[in-house]
Design a protein around this motif. Structure first.
Motif, short mmCIF file in Angstrom:
data_model
loop_
_atom_site.label_atom_id
_atom_site.label_comp_id
_atom_site.label_asym_id
_atom_site.label_seq_id
_atom_site.Cartn_x
_atom_site.Cartn_y
_atom_site.Cartn_z
N THR A 135 41.54 45.26 36.27
CA THR A 135 41.48 45.07 37.72
C THR A 135 40.59 46.15 38.33
N GLN A 137 39.90 47.22 42.06
CA GLN A 137 40.41 46.96 43.41
C GLN A 137 39.91 48.01 44.39
N HIS A 152 40.32 37.86 31.87
CA HIS A 152 41.30 38.23 32.91
C HIS A 152 40.87 39.50 33.64
N ASP A 154 39.93 40.94 37.23
CA ASP A 154 40.18 40.66 38.65
C ASP A 154 39.46 41.72 39.49
N ARG A 156 38.61 42.71 43.33
CA ARG A 156 38.99 42.35 44.69
C ARG A 156 38.76 43.49 45.67
N ASP A 171 37.74 33.92 32.78
CA ASP A 171 38.70 34.22 33.85
C ASP A 171 38.35 35.53 34.58
N SER A 173 37.43 36.88 38.19
CA SER A 173 37.52 36.45 39.59
C SER A 173 37.07 37.56 40.52
N THR A 175 37.48 38.33 44.48
CA THR A 175 38.22 37.95 45.67
C THR A 175 37.94 38.95 46.78
#
Length: 186
Positions: A135, A137, A152, A154, A156, A171, A173, A175
Motif C-alpha cells: 500500500t 497511501q 495487490h 493499492d 491511494r 490487481d 489500483s 484510488t
C-alpha cells in the motif's frame, strides 16, 4: 531514533549526539540502522514502533528477511525526517510500515509481503518488485515509480509528478490519485 521496551526508552543518536549517561543509548553514524538491528536482533518495541525524530539521515537503511510487525514513524518531534542514503527492503513478510518519511534517495521493495508506505514524499525513485499486499497511501512522488511482477498493490490519495511503469503485475489500483506524468502499463 528511539523506541520503548516494557516502558524503558532505547535511544539511537546520530554522530555528535549526547546520551548524557543514559542507559540504553547508542551514538553512531547509522542510528536508524542500529535501531533496526536491535529489533531484528530480538528487542521487541512497545507498539512495534521505532520513532525517528526530524532531521537529515545520510545512512543507507536496509531491512531484510524480517517477519512480523514493525513501523518506522518519521517526524516524531514534529519536524521532517529526511532519508538521503536510500532504503532497501527485501524478503519481508508481515506488516511493515514506513510513515512520515521524506525519501531523497531510492527505495526498493523486493519479494515483500505486507508493506505500507504512508504520508511520505519521494524525491528519488521507488521500485516494487515481486511483492504483494503493498500500500502506498498519501505519498507524493517527484521521481519515477516501477511496479513489476507484483500483486495487490493499492495506491491511494497520492500524486505522481514523474513516470509510473506497471509491468507484469496484477490487481494494481489507483484510488484518488493524481498522475501528472506518463503512466505505462505493460
Amino acid at each position: 531514533p528511539y523506541f520503548f521496551v516494557d516502558g524503558a526508552k532505547h535511544s539511537f543518536l546520530p554522530s555528535g549526539g549526547n546520551c548524557q549517561g543514559g542507559a540504553n543509548c547508542v551514538v553512531s553514524s547509522t542510528p536508524i540502522q542500529d535501531a533496526l538491528n536491535a529489533v531484528t536482533g530480538g528487542l521487541a518495541p512497545d507498539g512495534a514502533t521505532i520513532y525517528i525524530e526530524g532531521g537529515e539521515f545520510g545512512e543507507f537503511v536496509q531491512l531484510n528477511n524480517f517477519t512480523g510487525e514493525l513501523t518506522l514513524q518519521g517526524g516524531a518531534n514534529g519536524s521532517a525526517t529526511v532519508l538521503t542514503g536510500g532504503v532497501g527492503l527485501s524478503n519481508l513478510n508481515g506488516n511493515v510500515q514506513l510513515r512520515g518519511l521524506d525519501f531523497e534517495a531510492g527505495v526498493s521493495a523486493i519479494n515483500t509481503t505486507g508493506l505500507t508506505i504512508a504520508e511520505s514524499d519521494f524525491s528519488a525513485g521507488l521500485v516494487v518488485l515481486n511483492s504483494k499486499a503493498v500500500t502506498l497511501q498519501d505519498c507524493h512522488h517527484n521521481a519515477g515509480v516501477v511496479i513489476s511482477g507484483s500483486s495487490h498493490v493499492d495506491v491511494r490519495d497520492g500524486t505522481f509528478n514523474a513516470g509510473v511503469i506497471v509491468s507484469g503485475s496484477q490487481d494494481v489500483s489507483l484510488t484518488n490519485t493524481q498522475v501528472n506524468a506518463a503512466l505505462v502499463v505493460v
